[in-house]
Scaffold this motif. Structure first.
Motif, PDB file in Angstrom:
ATOM      1  N   ARG A 171       0.870  -1.221  -0.020  1.00  0.00           N
ATOM      2  CA  ARG A 171       0.130  -0.210   0.015  1.00  0.00           C
ATOM      3  C   ARG A 171       0.802   1.127   0.139  1.00  0.00           C
ATOM      4  NH1 ARG A 171      -2.110  -0.649   4.797  1.00  0.00           N
ATOM      5  NH2 ARG A 171      -0.921   1.001   5.596  1.00  0.00           N
ATOM      6  N   GLY A 172       1.100   1.895  -1.132  1.00  0.00           N
ATOM      7  CA  GLY A 172       1.981   2.918  -1.358  1.00  0.00           C
ATOM      8  C   GLY A 172       3.481   2.151  -1.341  1.00  0.00           C
ATOM      9  N   THR A 173       4.429   2.693  -0.282  1.00  0.00           N
ATOM     10  CA  THR A 173       5.410   1.900   0.012  1.00  0.00           C
ATOM     11  C   THR A 173       5.481   1.133   1.099  1.00  0.00           C
ATOM     12  OG1 THR A 173       6.145   3.819   1.358  1.00  0.00           O
ATOM     13  CG2 THR A 173       6.919   3.945  -1.012  1.00  0.00           C
ATOM     14  N   THR A 174       4.412   0.969   1.732  1.00  0.00           N
ATOM     15  CA  THR A 174       4.318   0.219   2.914  1.00  0.00           C
ATOM     16  C   THR A 174       3.823  -1.200   2.715  1.00  0.00           C
ATOM     17  OG1 THR A 174       3.719   1.991   4.448  1.00  0.00           O
ATOM     18  CG2 THR A 174       3.180  -0.153   5.239  1.00  0.00           C
ATOM     19  N   LYS A 175       4.705  -2.318   3.261  1.00  0.00           N
ATOM     20  CA  LYS A 175       4.080  -3.436   2.932  1.00  0.00           C
ATOM     21  C   LYS A 175       3.029  -3.852   3.892  1.00  0.00           C
ATOM     22  CE  LYS A 175       7.418  -6.928   2.758  1.00  0.00           C
ATOM     23  NZ  LYS A 175       8.401  -7.993   2.976  1.00  0.00           N
ATOM     24  N   ALA A 176       1.815  -4.345   3.158  1.00  0.00           N
ATOM     25  CA  ALA A 176       0.520  -4.577   3.883  1.00  0.00           C
ATOM     26  C   ALA A 176       0.291  -5.873   4.072  1.00  0.00           C
ATOM     27  CB  ALA A 176      -0.341  -3.940   3.048  1.00  0.00           C
ATOM     28  N   LEU A 177       0.692  -6.857   3.024  1.00  0.00           N
ATOM     29  CA  LEU A 177       0.333  -8.332   3.320  1.00  0.00           C
ATOM     30  C   LEU A 177       1.520  -9.151   2.745  1.00  0.00           C
ATOM     31  CD1 LEU A 177      -3.252  -8.456   2.424  1.00  0.00           C
ATOM     32  CD2 LEU A 177      -2.310  -8.754   4.829  1.00  0.00           C
ATOM     33  N   THR A 178       1.833 -10.402   3.443  1.00  0.00           N
ATOM     34  CA  THR A 178       2.369 -11.283   2.436  1.00  0.00           C
ATOM     35  C   THR A 178       1.897 -12.434   2.360  1.00  0.00           C
ATOM     36  OG1 THR A 178       4.488 -10.546   3.190  1.00  0.00           O
ATOM     37  CG2 THR A 178       4.771 -12.504   2.577  1.00  0.00           C
ATOM     38  N   ILE A 179       1.582 -12.865   1.226  1.00  0.00           N
ATOM     39  CA  ILE A 179       0.659 -14.363   1.209  1.00  0.00           C
ATOM     40  C   ILE A 179       1.263 -15.135   0.357  1.00  0.00           C
ATOM     41  CG2 ILE A 179      -1.428 -12.953   1.754  1.00  0.00           C
ATOM     42  CD1 ILE A 179      -2.059 -13.019  -1.413  1.00  0.00           C
ATOM     43  N   THR A 180       0.453 -16.553  -0.206  1.00  0.00           N
ATOM     44  CA  THR A 180       1.014 -17.307  -1.005  1.00  0.00           C
ATOM     45  C   THR A 180       0.331 -17.478  -2.366  1.00  0.00           C
ATOM     46  OG1 THR A 180      -0.354 -19.198   0.033  1.00  0.00           O
ATOM     47  CG2 THR A 180       2.209 -19.038   0.688  1.00  0.00           C
ATOM     48  N   GLY A 181      -1.046 -16.966  -2.259  1.00  0.00           N
ATOM     49  CA  GLY A 181      -1.930 -17.041  -3.240  1.00  0.00           C
ATOM     50  C   GLY A 181      -1.837 -15.745  -4.205  1.00  0.00           C
ATOM     51  N   THR A 182      -2.614 -15.482  -5.227  1.00  0.00           N
ATOM     52  CA  THR A 182      -2.692 -14.242  -6.249  1.00  0.00           C
ATOM     53  C   THR A 182      -3.990 -13.569  -5.901  1.00  0.00           C
ATOM     54  OG1 THR A 182      -3.682 -16.001  -7.925  1.00  0.00           O
ATOM     55  CG2 THR A 182      -1.428 -15.594  -7.869  1.00  0.00           C
ATOM     56  N   SER A 183      -4.508 -13.782  -4.754  1.00  0.00           N
ATOM     57  CA  SER A 183      -5.450 -12.409  -4.633  1.00  0.00           C
ATOM     58  C   SER A 183      -5.325 -12.432  -2.872  1.00  0.00           C
ATOM     59  CB  SER A 183      -6.757 -13.174  -4.778  1.00  0.00           C
ATOM     60  OG  SER A 183      -6.948 -14.163  -3.957  1.00  0.00           O
ATOM     61  N   ALA A 184      -5.911 -11.100  -2.414  1.00  0.00           N
ATOM     62  CA  ALA A 184      -5.667 -10.772  -1.168  1.00  0.00           C
ATOM     63  C   ALA A 184      -6.655  -9.718  -0.765  1.00  0.00           C
ATOM     64  CB  ALA A 184      -4.301 -10.244  -0.795  1.00  0.00           C
ATOM     65  N   THR A 185      -7.122  -9.419   0.402  1.00  0.00           N
ATOM     66  CA  THR A 185      -7.781  -8.322   0.721  1.00  0.00           C
ATOM     67  C   THR A 185      -7.388  -7.537   1.745  1.00  0.00           C
ATOM     68  OG1 THR A 185     -10.086  -9.555   0.327  1.00  0.00           O
ATOM     69  CG2 THR A 185     -10.068  -7.616   1.710  1.00  0.00           C
ATOM     70  N   VAL A 186      -6.839  -6.225   1.264  1.00  0.00           N
ATOM     71  CA  VAL A 186      -6.304  -5.213   2.453  1.00  0.00           C
ATOM     72  C   VAL A 186      -7.068  -4.559   3.145  1.00  0.00           C
ATOM     73  CG1 VAL A 186      -4.682  -3.368   2.506  1.00  0.00           C
ATOM     74  CG2 VAL A 186      -4.541  -5.056   0.636  1.00  0.00           C
ATOM     75  N   THR A 187      -6.864  -4.616   4.559  1.00  0.00           N
ATOM     76  CA  THR A 187      -8.205  -4.294   5.628  1.00  0.00           C
ATOM     77  C   THR A 187      -7.424  -3.050   6.244  1.00  0.00           C
ATOM     78  OG1 THR A 187      -7.616  -5.718   7.079  1.00  0.00           O
ATOM     79  CG2 THR A 187      -9.350  -6.299   5.772  1.00  0.00           C
ATOM     80  N   THR A 329      -5.635 -13.308  10.179  1.00  0.00           N
ATOM     81  CA  THR A 329      -4.306 -13.377   9.377  1.00  0.00           C
ATOM     82  C   THR A 329      -4.600 -14.203   8.448  1.00  0.00           C
ATOM     83  OG1 THR A 329      -3.172 -12.383  11.045  1.00  0.00           O
ATOM     84  CG2 THR A 329      -1.884 -13.504   9.451  1.00  0.00           C
ATOM     85  N   ALA A 330      -5.098 -15.529   8.612  1.00  0.00           N
ATOM     86  CA  ALA A 330      -4.940 -16.753   7.941  1.00  0.00           C
ATOM     87  C   ALA A 330      -5.900 -16.428   6.724  1.00  0.00           C
ATOM     88  CB  ALA A 330      -5.382 -17.807   8.288  1.00  0.00           C
ATOM     89  N   TYR A 331      -6.931 -15.733   6.741  1.00  0.00           N
ATOM     90  CA  TYR A 331      -7.830 -15.586   5.669  1.00  0.00           C
ATOM     91  C   TYR A 331      -8.062 -14.082   5.310  1.00  0.00           C
ATOM     92  CZ  TYR A 331      -9.584 -20.373   7.012  1.00  0.00           C
ATOM     93  OH  TYR A 331      -9.655 -21.533   7.043  1.00  0.00           O
ATOM     94  N   ALA A 332      -7.022 -13.138   5.523  1.00  0.00           N
ATOM     95  CA  ALA A 332      -6.946 -12.044   5.437  1.00  0.00           C
ATOM     96  C   ALA A 332      -8.333 -11.443   5.280  1.00  0.00           C
ATOM     97  CB  ALA A 332      -6.496 -11.708   3.794  1.00  0.00           C
ATOM     98  N   THR A 333      -9.201 -11.403   6.489  1.00  0.00           N
ATOM     99  CA  THR A 333     -10.296 -11.042   6.472  1.00  0.00           C
ATOM    100  C   THR A 333     -10.687  -9.901   7.407  1.00  0.00           C
ATOM    101  OG1 THR A 333     -12.827 -11.835   7.041  1.00  0.00           O
ATOM    102  CG2 THR A 333     -11.289 -12.561   8.267  1.00  0.00           C
ATOM    103  N   SER A 334     -11.462  -9.023   7.184  1.00  0.00           N
ATOM    104  CA  SER A 334     -12.045  -7.881   8.043  1.00  0.00           C
ATOM    105  C   SER A 334     -13.596  -8.112   8.686  1.00  0.00           C
ATOM    106  CB  SER A 334     -11.942  -6.782   7.003  1.00  0.00           C
ATOM    107  OG  SER A 334     -12.921  -6.815   6.023  1.00  0.00           O
ATOM    108  N   ARG A 335     -13.921  -9.299   8.581  1.00  0.00           N
ATOM    109  CA  ARG A 335     -15.280  -9.516   9.036  1.00  0.00           C
ATOM    110  C   ARG A 335     -15.335 -10.766   9.922  1.00  0.00           C
ATOM    111  NH1 ARG A 335     -15.664  -7.790   4.228  1.00  0.00           N
ATOM    112  NH2 ARG A 335     -15.667  -9.671   3.516  1.00  0.00           N
TER     113      ARG A 335
END
Length: 521
Positions: A171-187, A329-335
């Motif tokens: 997110r900009g220059t800040t690392k928001a997430l590290t994941i193994t798949g090809t999709s993610a939700t930034v919360t 963290t495991a599901y990159a969820t916000s709900r």
């Protein structure tokens, strides 16, 4: 003798037993083999995965061949699969992560004298390869669902000479997430705010790719209350059904894109998917990522009628919070949804414990949204259900949604279930007004969700297709926070039989889903 016992032998004795099948390459990740014991007609072997790179690995897979006449009879500390004479061993949940400079090991007993051959570690030679080639840059980065506090992203994966092990989302220059798949939700984002995202890939050696294309996404406008629930129609999916429901197939067939996944339960101080899978490891994450990639999303639901919610099975608030956090963290969820019913509703001690933890969890995860799914009668929440919401407010939990289970009233008074669902929604709205006197009428309606049980209920009352249409119209008029229902698999089956699987009304597959789809908020 314990299977995990590693025999200590001298260098001379080891030379007699057998030498390592490979020699590790300095600076690489390798898998080294040694015989730890030999007897007439067999031996005990061990592979040690050694990480001499500068980058932690999250999993490992060792493969090798055994010539005809030699077979593995038992193994430990890895999951074994066999195809002909080809053996594959993948890590267990407790030993997959290997930090830089650390090791992991597994062992086996073989009948016969031949040693493993053609060894591969994560698809490369077990001797390890010092890799200086970075992966290609990810491409086609795009946004899916955008809410007030989060953005779903997907992209086309990278390629690498050895193999891509993960992606870093910036997110900009800040690392928001590290994941193994090809999709993610930034919360944890702010409403009505533009954010720029890029993605970089990394490989086993820690080489990082160039950045993907950059995209700028503006989050949705908030209501000012911080309680906007973004998934307007999100029916429950019983993830314990067999075979496990495929979310993308369900979305494509039903027309709905968002789902509430049921249920994470508690086994002591450990969370579990219906006492079968570990949610802290991201079970079924691949399917969730695929759903997100096509514009959908999920809410993770805890508890349920048949299960014990984690705050009821564990009294240690620190451990409870750690489990909740690991699942976020495991599901990159916000709900997160908490379906509290049965004996759990009247257990005020666990209710207060849960709300104390959730307040801390929201402080640690800005933008985290909490919903409570609670029993209701046509005249509103039960007194114990009201206590849960009041407890949340007093503990400082920002409850985004109070979702009422408009089902199983045990009343047979001639009033149809669609009308009763509307009555329950109105009554709940009025109860929330007492608990949250500073909220506007529109904000309070936005906190109300309604979840009926499709078709024939457990008390023999019936929620019909016509009731579904009228409830969707009502929800649009009041601008409810969410409509859901129990449960998608029953709607798909469209059958007569056990209420676990069937609605017992005349319908075509997904007829209820298509009527609920009319609710747009």
């Amino acid at each position: 003798m314990s299977r995990r016992l590693t025999l200590l032998v001298s260098a001379a004795a080891l030379a007699l037993i057998g030498t390592p099948a490979i020699a590790a390459t300095p600076g690489a990740v390798s898998a080294d083999f040694a015989q730890t014991s030999v007897w007439g007609g067999g031996y005990q072997g061990q592979y040690t995965v050694t990480n001499q790179s500068n980058h932690a690995i999250s999993s490992w897979k060792v493969e090798f061949d055994l010539p005809a006449g030699t077979t593995v009879s038992s193994s430990w500390d890895a999951t074994e699969t066999v195809s002909g004479n080809h053996y594959t061993f993948t890590n267990k949940s407790y030993n997959g992560a290997v930090a830089a400079g650390a090791t992991a090991a597994f062992g086996f007993v073989a009948g016969g004298s031949a040693l493993p051959a053609n060894c591969l570690l994560n698809g490369a030679t077990c001797a390890g390869v010092v890799d200086t080639t970075p992966p290609s840059a990810p491409s086609n980065l795009k946004a899916g669902t955008v809410t007030t506090t989060g953005v779903a992203l997907s992209w086309t994966g990278s390629t690498d000479n050895i193999g891509v092990t993960g992606y870093d989302v910036y997110r900009g220059t800040t690392k928001a997430l590290t994941i193994t798949g090809t999709s993610a939700t930034v919360t944890g984002l702010a409403p009505s705010t533009p954010y720029t995202f890029t993605v970089k890939a990394h490989d086993l050696a820690g080489n990082q790719s160039a950045a993907s294309n950059a995209i700028t996404v503006t989050t949705a406008a908030g209501s000012g209350s911080g309680s906007t629930w973004p998934l307007k129609v999100a029916p429950y999916v019983d993830m314990g059904s067999w075979p496990t429901p495929v979310l993308t197939d369900t979305a494509n067939a039903s027309g709905l894109q968002n789902f509430t996944l049921a249920f994470v339960t508690g086994n002591g101080c450990k969370a579990s998917w219906f006492n079968a899978y570990d949610p802290t490891t991201g079970w079924d994450r691949t399917d969730i990522d695929a759903l997100r990639a096509q514009g959908g999303d999920v809410t993770i639901s805890f508890g349920g009628e048949a299960g014990t919610e984690l705050s009821g099975s564990c009294t240690d608030q620190t451990q409870i919070q750690q489990q909740y956090q690991a699942i976020i963290t495991a599901y990159a969820t916000s709900r997160l949804d908490f379906d509290i019913e049965g004996a759990a509703v009247v257990d005020h001690t666990s209710v207060d414990r849960r709300n104390a933890v959730l307040a801390k969890l929201q402080a640690a995860n800005p933008g985290l949204q909490i919903s409570y799914t609670l029993p209701v009668m046509p005249d509103g929440l039960t007194s114990d259900g009201t206590y849960i919401v009041q407890s949340a407010a007093s503990h400082g939990v920002n409850v985004s949604l109070v979702n009422v289970m408009a089902m199983d009233y045990g009343q047979h008074d001639g009033i149809d279930m669609g009308v009763k669902a509307q009555q329950a929604a109105q009554a709940t709205h009025d109860q929330l007004k007492v608990i949250y006197p500073s909220k506007t009428d529109a904000q309070l309606w936005g906190m109300v969700g309604v979840t009926p049980m499709l078709g024939v209920n457990d008390d023999s009352s019936t929620f019909s297709l016509a009731n579904a249409s009228s409830l969707a119209t009502y929800a649009n008029g009041k601008h409810l926070g969410e409509l859901a229902f129990w449960e998608v698999t029953r709607d798909r089956n469209a059958c007569n039989g056990s209420l676990t699987n069937c609605t017992n009304v005349t319908q075509q597959p997904y007829d209820f889903s298509k009527r609920f789809e009319a609710f747009t908020g």
